[in-house]
Design an enzyme around this catalytic site. Structure first.
Site, PDB file in Angstrom:
ATOM      1  CG  ASP A   1      80.508  36.898  25.275  1.00 23.82           C
ATOM      2  OD1 ASP A   1      80.871  37.696  26.169  1.00 23.82           O
ATOM      3  OD2 ASP A   1      81.113  36.768  24.199  1.00 23.82           O
TER       4      ASP A   1
ATOM      5  CE1 TYR B   1      95.812  38.362  25.376  1.00 21.94           C
ATOM      6  CE2 TYR B   1      97.519  38.704  23.715  1.00 21.94           C
ATOM      7  CZ  TYR B   1      96.291  38.205  24.083  1.00 21.94           C
ATOM      8  OH  TYR B   1      95.530  37.529  23.154  1.00 21.94           O
TER       9      TYR B   1
ATOM     10  CG  PHE C   1      86.610  39.399  15.432  1.00 19.29           C
ATOM     11  CD1 PHE C   1      85.959  39.605  14.215  1.00 19.29           C
ATOM     12  CD2 PHE C   1      87.948  39.041  15.416  1.00 19.29           C
ATOM     13  CE1 PHE C   1      86.646  39.434  13.014  1.00 19.29           C
ATOM     14  CE2 PHE C   1      88.637  38.873  14.229  1.00 19.29           C
ATOM     15  CZ  PHE C   1      87.982  39.071  13.023  1.00 19.29           C
TER      16      PHE C   1
END
Length: 398
Positions: free
Chosen positions: A48, A193, A27
């Site tokens: 990526d 996280y 994104f």
């Protein structure tokens, strides 16, 4: 006539640079690639495992009338390298070829923090270690993307609900250089996280202090806009649970009530992706002002509860789609029901913007309604027909 040289904030010409962009296909990465191709002379080594969101930058343009291939303004300035940073020896070579490395790679979906805590910790700490090491050993600049979740809960959340100090900004406004990082207990795996992200921040800071690593740490506060996350069963797993904007978009597209976790009382601020990318470009092109800094990047003016966000999205989507809103547009669900055992939440996230404003002169521009209008127009145009077709598809009989 030659174009005027682009200048940094101190009036110096900006030299073309090579940027190793890890997570370029996501994104944030896709919007940053677009910005770099459209407005700068820089070259991007796009790293990526997926490239769907930047395919329009990678594919050659269609032939023009004479059969010749049209030239794009970014011909030769973006290369895609399909690799997983976990176990690929090519990564160091790409970092060596670059002037600056930007690390966006992460597992950053709340639904994963409980169900995949090991993957979450490995992705956000262990897998990032080689990136930091390669930058430090090769004297390369690093812009590392962290998260506003490193702040955890606010001091105010520990005060009684009616305590007057809850209204004092020092108890809920989050400052890069002053606010403590307060997490829930170890049993609350939702903090896997935030803890991993905080630890990699500390390691980067230590590399800067001990080994001279030039770094910038970015703490995004809920960046939203087109291409964020996935719509389950359409361009992502049918059983997946994306972040709040895509969750609510999925409900709206399917004409289902929006699910409010624990009543949607948590407060958030939202910033438009295009505003936020402006801030990142300033960091890239102003190393003298950005090196050694930790930047909150958010919009404190766009503060709402998740319940209010849902209500606004229902109104905006009705206008965008031309469909009447559902009579019962929201439904309450417990966090345990929605996310599973071990979920916990931060109460309020309001970024202090003093440092980024002073160093880079950056302020967000787009209001919450305007950014939701733009984003939901995109969601409707991109997904409405695919969702409709998926919903009318006959179920195979056994």
């Amino acid at each position: 006539m030659a174009a005027a040289a682009r200048l940094d904030l101190d009036g110096n010409p900006i030299k073309p640079m090579t940027i190793c962009l890890i997570g370029a296909g996501g994104f944030i990465g896709s919007h940053l690639c677009e910005k770099l191709m459209a407005e700068t002379p820089h070259t991007v080594l796009a790293v990526d495992v997926y490239n769907d969101k930047i395919k329009h930058l990678l594919d050659p343009p269609p032939p023009v009338d004479g059969g010749q291939q049209a030239r794009s303004s970014w011909d030769g300035r973006i290369e895609f390298h399909r690799l997983n940073i976990k176990h690929d020896s090519r990564l160091e070579g790409l970092i060596k070829m670059s002037d600056v490395t930007i690390n966006l790679a992460a597992i950053c979906t709340p639904a994963d923090y409980n169900t995949r805590p090991l993957d979450t910790i490995y992705s956000n700490f262990i897998d990032a270690l080689p990136v930091v090491r390669y930058c430090s050993e090769n004297n390369k600049r690093l812009i590392h993307f962290s998260t506003c979740e490193v702040y955890g809960k606010t001091l105010g959340s520990y005060l009684p609900k009616d305590h007057p100090l809850r209204q004092e900004s020092e108890f809920y406004v989050l400052k890069e250089d002053a606010s403590p990082c307060i997490f829930g207990s170890v049993e609350k795996q939702r903090w896997s996280y935030a803890c991993a992200k905080q630890l990699i921040e500390r390691l980067i800071y230590a590399e800067g202090a001990e080994n001279g690593l030039e770094f910038t740490i970015v703490r995004p506060f809920n960046w939203i806009g087109p291409r964020m996350d996935f719509i389950p069963g359409i361009d992502g797993p049918s059983e997946g649970v994306p972040r709040v904007l895509a969750c609510f978009s999925n409900n709206l597209l399917r004409r289902e009530p929006l699910k409010l976790v624990d009543g949607g009382q948590s407060q958030r601020t939202f910033v438009y992706i295009k505003d936020a990318i402006e801030a990142v470009l300033l960091m890239i092109e102003n190393p003298a002002r950005a090196n050694g800094q930790i930047f909150n990047v958010g919009n404190p003016n766009n503060e709402v509860t998740i319940k209010q966000l849902a209500e606004i999205m229902v109104q905006v989507y009705s206008r965008v789609s031309g469909e009447p809103p559902l009579e019962a547009a929201t439904i309450d669900v417990s966090s345990k029901q929605f996310y599973g055992e071990g979920y916990d939440d931060s109460d309020k996230r309001i970024p202090d913007m003093t440092i980024i404003n002073k160093q880079l002169g950056w302020n967000p521009k787009t209001s919450l309604r305007d950014l939701l209008d733009s984003t939901l127009t995109y969601q409707h145009r991109t997904y409405a027909e695919a969702v409709r077709m998926a919903m009318v598809k006959p179920v195979a009989s056994s």
